[in-house]
Design an enzyme around this catalytic site. Structure first.
Site, PDB file in Angstrom:
ATOM      1  N   ASN A   9       0.904  -0.859  -0.022  1.00  0.00           N
ATOM      2  CA  ASN A   9       0.199  -0.164   0.137  1.00  0.00           C
ATOM      3  C   ASN A   9       0.954   1.183  -0.070  1.00  0.00           C
ATOM      4  OD1 ASN A   9      -2.115   2.040   0.594  1.00  0.00           O
ATOM      5  ND2 ASN A   9      -2.085   1.552   2.741  1.00  0.00           N
ATOM      6  N   TRP A  10       0.938   1.734  -1.185  1.00  0.00           N
ATOM      7  CA  TRP A  10       1.819   3.005  -1.118  1.00  0.00           C
ATOM      8  C   TRP A  10       1.340   4.130  -0.508  1.00  0.00           C
ATOM      9  CZ3 TRP A  10       3.957   3.509  -7.103  1.00  0.00           C
ATOM     10  CH2 TRP A  10       4.681   2.295  -7.342  1.00  0.00           C
ATOM     11  N   LYS A  11       0.324   4.347   0.084  1.00  0.00           N
ATOM     12  CA  LYS A  11      -0.502   5.594   0.372  1.00  0.00           C
ATOM     13  C   LYS A  11      -0.186   6.686  -0.566  1.00  0.00           C
ATOM     14  CE  LYS A  11       0.757   3.704   4.878  1.00  0.00           C
ATOM     15  NZ  LYS A  11      -0.161   3.679   6.229  1.00  0.00           N
ATOM     16  N   HIS A  95      -9.633   0.936   4.783  1.00  0.00           N
ATOM     17  CA  HIS A  95      -8.172   1.097   5.290  1.00  0.00           C
ATOM     18  C   HIS A  95      -8.550   2.120   6.814  1.00  0.00           C
ATOM     19  CE1 HIS A  95      -4.226   2.262   6.385  1.00  0.00           C
ATOM     20  NE2 HIS A  95      -3.765   1.483   5.763  1.00  0.00           N
ATOM     21  N   GLU A  97      -6.991   4.606   7.766  1.00  0.00           N
ATOM     22  CA  GLU A  97      -6.824   6.004   7.509  1.00  0.00           C
ATOM     23  C   GLU A  97      -8.132   6.371   6.896  1.00  0.00           C
ATOM     24  OE1 GLU A  97      -2.986   5.589   5.590  1.00  0.00           O
ATOM     25  OE2 GLU A  97      -2.160   4.926   7.481  1.00  0.00           O
ATOM     26  N   GLU A 167      -5.569  -5.430  10.484  1.00  0.00           N
ATOM     27  CA  GLU A 167      -4.683  -4.175  10.694  1.00  0.00           C
ATOM     28  C   GLU A 167      -4.998  -3.513  11.961  1.00  0.00           C
ATOM     29  OE1 GLU A 167      -2.835  -3.083   6.585  1.00  0.00           O
ATOM     30  OE2 GLU A 167      -4.348  -1.737   7.129  1.00  0.00           O
ATOM     31  N   GLY A 173       2.071   2.319  10.464  1.00  0.00           N
ATOM     32  CA  GLY A 173       2.906   3.381  10.647  1.00  0.00           C
ATOM     33  C   GLY A 173       3.676   3.695  11.912  1.00  0.00           C
ATOM     34  N   SER A 212       3.251  -2.442  10.261  1.00  0.00           N
ATOM     35  CA  SER A 212       4.458  -2.478  10.537  1.00  0.00           C
ATOM     36  C   SER A 212       5.262  -3.772  10.190  1.00  0.00           C
ATOM     37  CB  SER A 212       4.925  -1.888  11.882  1.00  0.00           C
ATOM     38  OG  SER A 212       4.505  -0.679  12.008  1.00  0.00           O
ATOM     39  N   GLY A 233       2.640  -1.357   4.255  1.00  0.00           N
ATOM     40  CA  GLY A 233       2.542   0.207   4.142  1.00  0.00           C
ATOM     41  C   GLY A 233       3.840   0.635   3.687  1.00  0.00           C
ATOM     42  N   GLY A 234       4.749   1.233   4.647  1.00  0.00           N
ATOM     43  CA  GLY A 234       5.962   1.964   4.439  1.00  0.00           C
ATOM     44  C   GLY A 234       6.966   0.888   3.867  1.00  0.00           C
TER      45      GLY A 234
HETATM   46  C1  PEP Z   1      -0.818  -0.077   5.905  1.00  0.00           C
HETATM   47  O1  PEP Z   1      -1.015   1.133   5.297  1.00  0.00           O
HETATM   48  O2  PEP Z   1      -1.855  -0.823   5.506  1.00  0.00           O
HETATM   49  C2  PEP Z   1       0.186  -0.284   6.686  1.00  0.00           C
HETATM   50  C3  PEP Z   1       0.118  -1.509   7.337  1.00  0.00           C
HETATM   51  O3  PEP Z   1       1.358   0.494   7.061  1.00  0.00           O
HETATM   52  P1  PEP Z   1       2.622   0.131   7.669  1.00  0.00           P
HETATM   53  O4  PEP Z   1       3.120  -1.253   7.209  1.00  0.00           O
HETATM   54  O5  PEP Z   1       3.494   1.168   7.304  1.00  0.00           O
HETATM   55  O6  PEP Z   1       2.334   0.147   9.191  1.00  0.00           O
END
Ligand code: PEP
Length: 257
Positions: A9-11, A95, A97, A167, A173, A212, A233-234
């Protein structure tokens, strides 16, 4: 056998030159995947670039949001049919967010999942509790409510075309990851809820863990019997991290070996 997936997930990150380097490196490295589908979910404006870069590779692509409406006067929205035109196979819905910053509730998320399925794509439906909910001991209740909303709107038969992602909001994040045992416990409870409505759904639904995930912790999370891969994500923005995570999903056995 349940499908294993590693979904990036590039956000709201990226630029045309950065994306090109990342997509080319990931596509080249994923040629040897055996049983895992590797997916990147990119911002809308980069779908055409992603489609061109990944066509003919083993990496699938998708979006991070969608309108629940098929068309109409909804300024700024993007329909599932439009995403399909760019070769998307997956769309993340619900998500945390989106739920937190854009007010998406359980029903809206379920309607978005329905729009994705109707257009012939796979929704990745995200659920998860906040830190205060976990600390109050209501994790399973919150996740159960989110899953029930999807089941009520879609029905168990249709939900067989979806992927779920657990999640925990406190792990997204933050660098704070659920332990493999914490993830497994929630995944097993989700599977139990699904099985109550429909035994084969409980057995077959892929449930990803997100929060994470990094190269350093992916293998131990993905080795849990009810964890079928990850939503990342990251770390999905760093080619070598993402490649290692996808390989960890492919090399760990999960339930089916
Ligand atoms: C996400 O954006 O779904 C996510 C899990 O982010 P991260 O891996 O950065 O925690």
């Amino acid at each position: 056998m349940r499908q294993r997936l590693a979904v990036g997930n590039w956000k709201m990150f990226g630029s045309l030159p950065e994306n090109q380097a990342l997509l080319d490196t990931v596509a080249a490295a994923m040629a040897g995947l055996r049983k895992t589908i590797c997916v990147v979910c990119v911002p809308f404006p980069y779908l055409a670039q992603t489609q061109a870069a990944l066509a003919g590779s083993k990496v699938a692509w998708g979006a991070q949001n969608v309108s629940q409406h098929p068309k109409g006067a909804f300024t700024g929205e993007v329909s599932a049919g439009m995403l399909r035109e760019f070769g998307c196979r997956y769309v993340i819905v619900g998500h945390s967010e989106r739920r937190q910053w854009f007010g998406e509730d359980d029903r809206t998320v379920a309607l978005k999942a329905k729009a994705v399925l109707t257009a012939g794509m796979v929704p990745i439906i995200c659920v998860g509790e906040t830190l205060s909910e976990r600390e109050s001991g209501v994790t399973e209740k919150v996740v159960g409510r989110q899953i029930a909303a999807a089941l009520d709107e879609l029905g168990s038969e249709i939900l067989k075309g979806a992927v779920l992602a657990y999640e925990p909001v406190w792990a997204i994040g933050t660098g704070r990851t659920a332990s493999p045992e914490q993830a497994q416990a929630v995944h097993a409870s989700i599977r139990g809820l699904l099985a109550k409505r429909d035994g084969s759904l409980g057995d077959l639904a892929p449930i990803l863990y997100g929060g994470s995930v990094k190269a350093a912790n992916a293998a131990e999370l993905f080795a849990m019997p009810d964890v079928d891969g990850g939503l990342i994500g990251g770390a999905s923005l760093v080619a070598q991290e993402f490649i290692s995570i996808c390989r960890a999903a492919d090399q760990t056995s999960g339930r089916d070996g």
